[in-house]
Design a protein around this motif. Structure first.
Motif, PDB file in Angstrom:
ATOM      1  N   LEU A  87      17.793  -1.317  73.208  1.00 13.38           N
ATOM      2  CA  LEU A  87      17.969  -2.234  74.325  1.00 13.38           C
ATOM      3  C   LEU A  87      18.263  -1.544  75.652  1.00 13.38           C
ATOM      4  CD1 LEU A  87      20.110  -4.932  72.496  1.00 13.38           C
ATOM      5  CD2 LEU A  87      17.642  -4.901  72.836  1.00 13.38           C
ATOM      6  N   ASP A  88      18.313  -0.211  75.681  1.00 13.88           N
ATOM      7  CA  ASP A  88      18.592   0.470  76.962  1.00 13.88           C
ATOM      8  C   ASP A  88      17.298   0.633  77.752  1.00 13.88           C
ATOM      9  OD1 ASP A  88      17.545   2.285  75.177  1.00 13.88           O
ATOM     10  OD2 ASP A  88      19.027   3.850  75.551  1.00 13.88           O
ATOM     11  N   ALA A  89      16.707  -0.513  78.085  1.00 11.78           N
ATOM     12  CA  ALA A  89      15.409  -0.572  78.752  1.00 11.78           C
ATOM     13  C   ALA A  89      15.495  -1.600  79.878  1.00 11.78           C
ATOM     14  CB  ALA A  89      14.323  -0.966  77.744  1.00 11.78           C
ATOM     15  N   PRO A  90      14.610  -1.531  80.867  1.00 11.95           N
ATOM     16  CA  PRO A  90      14.769  -2.361  82.068  1.00 11.95           C
ATOM     17  C   PRO A  90      14.943  -3.848  81.809  1.00 11.95           C
ATOM     18  CG  PRO A  90      13.105  -0.686  82.450  1.00 11.95           C
ATOM     19  CD  PRO A  90      13.468  -0.594  80.996  1.00 11.95           C
ATOM     20  N   ASP A  91      14.037  -4.472  81.081  1.00  7.79           N
ATOM     21  CA  ASP A  91      14.151  -5.910  80.858  1.00  7.79           C
ATOM     22  C   ASP A  91      15.359  -6.251  79.997  1.00  7.79           C
ATOM     23  OD1 ASP A  91      11.962  -6.392  82.413  1.00  7.79           O
ATOM     24  OD2 ASP A  91      10.578  -6.782  80.757  1.00  7.79           O
ATOM     25  N   ALA A  92      15.668  -5.389  79.009  1.00 11.50           N
ATOM     26  CA  ALA A  92      16.816  -5.641  78.144  1.00 11.50           C
ATOM     27  C   ALA A  92      18.120  -5.536  78.926  1.00 11.50           C
ATOM     28  CB  ALA A  92      16.819  -4.674  76.972  1.00 11.50           C
ATOM     29  N   ILE A  93      18.185  -4.603  79.884  1.00  8.81           N
ATOM     30  CA  ILE A  93      19.374  -4.493  80.725  1.00  8.81           C
ATOM     31  C   ILE A  93      19.539  -5.763  81.559  1.00  8.81           C
ATOM     32  CG2 ILE A  93      20.395  -3.244  82.663  1.00  8.81           C
ATOM     33  CD1 ILE A  93      19.088  -0.687  81.541  1.00  8.81           C
ATOM     34  N   ALA A  94      18.438  -6.290  82.094  1.00  5.71           N
ATOM     35  CA  ALA A  94      18.503  -7.527  82.880  1.00  5.71           C
ATOM     36  C   ALA A  94      18.955  -8.697  82.005  1.00  5.71           C
ATOM     37  CB  ALA A  94      17.148  -7.821  83.509  1.00  5.71           C
ATOM     38  N   ARG A  95      18.447  -8.775  80.768  1.00 10.37           N
ATOM     39  CA  ARG A  95      18.881  -9.845  79.854  1.00 10.37           C
ATOM     40  C   ARG A  95      20.374  -9.715  79.541  1.00 10.37           C
ATOM     41  NH1 ARG A  95      13.986  -8.432  77.281  1.00 10.37           N
ATOM     42  NH2 ARG A  95      15.076  -7.426  75.549  1.00 10.37           N
ATOM     43  N   PHE A  96      20.815  -8.488  79.335  1.00 13.68           N
ATOM     44  CA  PHE A  96      22.225  -8.227  79.073  1.00 13.68           C
ATOM     45  C   PHE A  96      23.091  -8.727  80.228  1.00 13.68           C
ATOM     46  CE2 PHE A  96      25.627  -5.192  80.182  1.00 13.68           C
ATOM     47  CZ  PHE A  96      26.472  -5.330  79.092  1.00 13.68           C
ATOM     48  N   ARG A  97      22.723  -8.343  81.456  1.00 14.79           N
ATOM     49  CA  ARG A  97      23.503  -8.783  82.613  1.00 14.79           C
ATOM     50  C   ARG A  97      23.521 -10.312  82.708  1.00 14.79           C
ATOM     51  NH1 ARG A  97      26.998  -5.175  83.727  1.00 14.79           N
ATOM     52  NH2 ARG A  97      26.182  -3.145  84.334  1.00 14.79           N
ATOM     53  N   SER A  98      22.399 -10.959  82.494  1.00 13.68           N
ATOM     54  CA  SER A  98      22.343 -12.415  82.566  1.00 13.68           C
ATOM     55  C   SER A  98      23.219 -13.053  81.487  1.00 13.68           C
ATOM     56  CB  SER A  98      20.901 -12.899  82.417  1.00 13.68           C
ATOM     57  OG  SER A  98      20.118 -12.503  83.526  1.00 13.68           O
ATOM     58  N   ALA A  99      23.276 -12.412  80.314  1.00 14.10           N
ATOM     59  CA  ALA A  99      24.013 -12.994  79.197  1.00 14.10           C
ATOM     60  C   ALA A  99      25.518 -12.871  79.343  1.00 14.10           C
ATOM     61  CB  ALA A  99      23.570 -12.340  77.883  1.00 14.10           C
ATOM     62  N   VAL A 100      26.009 -11.772  79.925  1.00 14.58           N
ATOM     63  CA  VAL A 100      27.456 -11.534  79.905  1.00 14.58           C
ATOM     64  C   VAL A 100      28.150 -11.814  81.236  1.00 14.58           C
ATOM     65  CG1 VAL A 100      27.158  -9.786  78.103  1.00 14.58           C
ATOM     66  CG2 VAL A 100      27.353  -9.050  80.501  1.00 14.58           C
ATOM     67  N   THR A 101      27.423 -11.762  82.351  1.00 12.12           N
ATOM     68  CA  THR A 101      28.090 -11.769  83.655  1.00 12.12           C
ATOM     69  C   THR A 101      28.789 -13.084  83.952  1.00 12.12           C
ATOM     70  OG1 THR A 101      26.524 -10.146  84.505  1.00 12.12           O
ATOM     71  CG2 THR A 101      27.754 -11.420  86.130  1.00 12.12           C
ATOM     72  N   GLU A 102      28.165 -14.207  83.638  1.00 15.55           N
ATOM     73  CA  GLU A 102      28.765 -15.486  83.997  1.00 15.55           C
ATOM     74  C   GLU A 102      30.072 -15.747  83.250  1.00 15.55           C
ATOM     75  OE1 GLU A 102      25.016 -18.142  85.472  1.00 15.55           O
ATOM     76  OE2 GLU A 102      25.369 -18.043  83.322  1.00 15.55           O
ATOM     77  N   THR A 103      30.283 -15.081  82.116  1.00 16.95           N
ATOM     78  CA  THR A 103      31.523 -15.244  81.363  1.00 16.95           C
ATOM     79  C   THR A 103      32.520 -14.133  81.642  1.00 16.95           C
ATOM     80  OG1 THR A 103      30.408 -16.412  79.565  1.00 16.95           O
ATOM     81  CG2 THR A 103      32.514 -15.366  79.038  1.00 16.95           C
ATOM     82  N   ALA A 104      32.038 -12.891  81.682  1.00 16.42           N
ATOM     83  CA  ALA A 104      32.946 -11.745  81.752  1.00 16.42           C
ATOM     84  C   ALA A 104      32.858 -10.979  83.059  1.00 16.42           C
ATOM     85  CB  ALA A 104      32.667 -10.798  80.580  1.00 16.42           C
ATOM     86  N   GLY A 105      31.956 -11.342  83.939  1.00 19.69           N
ATOM     87  CA  GLY A 105      31.799 -10.606  85.186  1.00 19.69           C
ATOM     88  C   GLY A 105      31.258  -9.209  84.959  1.00 19.69           C
ATOM     89  N   PHE A 106      31.457  -8.344  85.914  1.00 19.92           N
ATOM     90  CA  PHE A 106      30.985  -6.962  85.818  1.00 19.92           C
ATOM     91  C   PHE A 106      32.091  -6.015  85.349  1.00 19.92           C
ATOM     92  CE2 PHE A 106      28.257  -9.032  88.915  1.00 19.92           C
ATOM     93  CZ  PHE A 106      26.994  -8.602  88.556  1.00 19.92           C
TER      94      PHE A 106
END
Length: 464
Positions: free
Chosen positions: A382-401
């Motif tokens: 998952l350390d790939a461009p689209d997977a990183i974007a999916r990761f950010r979308s999945a976790v940011t709204e709950t846990a922030g950065f």
């Protein structure tokens, strides 16, 4: 005549012109920032010996299971790639060139392109007809002093690089690197899996060697004391973390008597499958207890079925491209650990997953409550461009950065380190730019976050 490779300076950034402009500025803020790599698998021997890399095939193909697994899936036999048997490196390189089209759109293809262009300065595209010329050009580069491991370490701007080490390693090579004046820190990492998992080949021999090295009796208490001593030895030699690769993120809290009985059973080889599973879970629990006491950051890389294809494992051994992700359950599996240690002062627990379904359902909520929990960066598959974007979308709204770990390259492919970190910086710049363009965060906040992600955040999480 073939045209030389020209990398797009805006590669991986959003297509929309307004968002791209914001992303470009955010990326340029951090593009040249030092690399902090607190988890990886580059052998310390490379930096201690500083020998020239042998040939292009060994460096870029044979030992990179991202590359060999896709070639194998497309009909190339592993021995022909130098896996498990000597092979003519030029022939290996030609096989890569013949199948190069298969890597279009893959992260491994992108990283190889980055390495060829930005690290090695190879301008000609790789094709079957150019294979020998490209091979010769790379070989000529590798013969230059500027392309030896220590020179590349300095050129890559690596501030911190962690290796992964056996608990019984004497760490003399780390001492030698530290005394050499290398312009960055190279830290050992305590990796005890073979001493904790009864299903690992050689487990009982490993435990015997551990007990003998520490001069401890063959009791569970002696076994724990031996592990604690080795952890302390690593701390004295610069380690900041202990890494645990598990298929199942299971923790079990046993009383002393039950743990003693189970240890005797796994050590004698009489424990059944359930007993071995419970022992693994109890030892992950004990590793957390030790991290609370000694301060080592605890990282858990969970959810990979190792050596999925038994015939390949029997013929070529582990780490040959047939490890496959599986579903994981962090919420129930880690509950005993988190009940006891989840809010302990100074305890840092970094959770890595290759099951994307757990990002928003489990990891972000856990990190959003437990003080100890940090969300590990997208890892392995998952350390790939689209997977990183999916990761950010999945976790940011709950846990922030702030509840993440910062990017972790997790690589043995030394030349890919700058490419992987650059990929993450571009992907994160694109994600932040979208938030700015959508009015979800202010530009100055995005700038602070971009700066934090590449250095201060991983330093805080890994106690650097």
């Amino acid at each position: 005549m073939l045209q030389p490779r020209r990398r797009d300076p805006d590669r991986l950034l959003p297509v929309d012109p307004t968002t791209r402009a914001i992303a470009r500025d955010l990326y340029l803020r951090v593009a040249e920032a030092p690399i902090v790599s607190p988890h990886g698998h580059v052998p310390v021997q490379w930096l201690a010996a500083d020998r020239a890399f042998r040939d292009p095939a060994e460096l870029l193909v044979t030992h990179d299971h991202y590359v060999t697994r896709l070639l194998h899936a497309s009909g190339v036999d592993l021995p022909g790639l130098g896996v498990g048997a000597p092979a003519d490196p030029r022939a290996v390189w030609r096989l890569l060139a013949e199948h190069w089209h298969l890597f279009a759109g893959t992260a491994s293809g992108y990283w190889l392109e980055e390495e060829l262009d930005t690290v090695l300065g190879i301008e000609e595209p790789l094709t079957p007809s150019s294979a020998d010329r490209v091979y010769d050009a790379i070989a000529a580069r590798l013969a230059e002093p500027a392309f030896r491991p220590r020179a590349l370490f300095e050129r890559f701007g690596i501030e911190v690089l962690a290796t992964t080490d056996d608990p019984l390693d004497d760490l003399r090579l780390h001492d030698a690197v530290r005394a050499s004046g290398l312009g960055g820190r190279v830290l050992p990492t305590f990796r005890p899996d073979r001493y904790l998992d009864p299903d690992t080949i050689g487990f009982r021999d490993a435990v015997d060697r551990l007990l003998a090295a520490a001069g401890r009796p063959g009791t569970f208490a002696g076994y724990l004391a031996a592990l604690e001593e080795r952890r302390q030895y690593f701390i004295e030699h610069g380690a900041v973390s202990a890494d645990h690769g598990v298929e199942e993120p299971l923790t079990v809290d046993l009383d002393a008597g039950e743990a003693e009985r189970l240890f005797a059973a796994v050590r004698s080889g009489t424990a059944d499958e359930r007993g071995r599973r419970v022992f693994r879970g109890h030892m992950l629990f004990q590793m957390a207890r030790m991290s609370v006491e000694d301060g080592l950051v605890m990282t858990v890389h969970a959810g990979v079925v190792r050596n999925h294809h038994a015939p390949t494992f029997e013929a070529f051994g582990p780490d040959t491209g047939h490890d496959i992700p599986a579903r994981t359950d962090f919420v129930h599996g880690l509950r005993p650990l988190l009940q006891r240690f989840g809010n302990s002062d100074g305890f840092h627990l970094v959770l890595f997953a290759v099951d994307e379904t757990v990002y928003s359902r489990e990891l972000a909520p856990l990190a959003g409550f437990y003080r100890s929990v940090h969300i590990g960066a997208p890892w392995w598959f998952l350390d790939a461009p689209d997977a990183i974007a999916r990761f950010r979308s999945a976790v940011t709204e709950t846990a922030g950065f702030s509840r993440g770990s910062g990017f972790i390259d997790d690589t043995r492919a030394f030349l890919s380190i700058p490419a992987r970190h650059d990929t993450a910086r571009r992907a994160d710049a694109g994600f932040l730019a979208r938030y700015v363009a959508e009015g979800r965060i202010a530009l100055d906040a995005a700038e602070r976050i971009a700066d934090d992600l590449v250095g201060p955040l991983p330093k805080r999480v890994f106690k650097l």
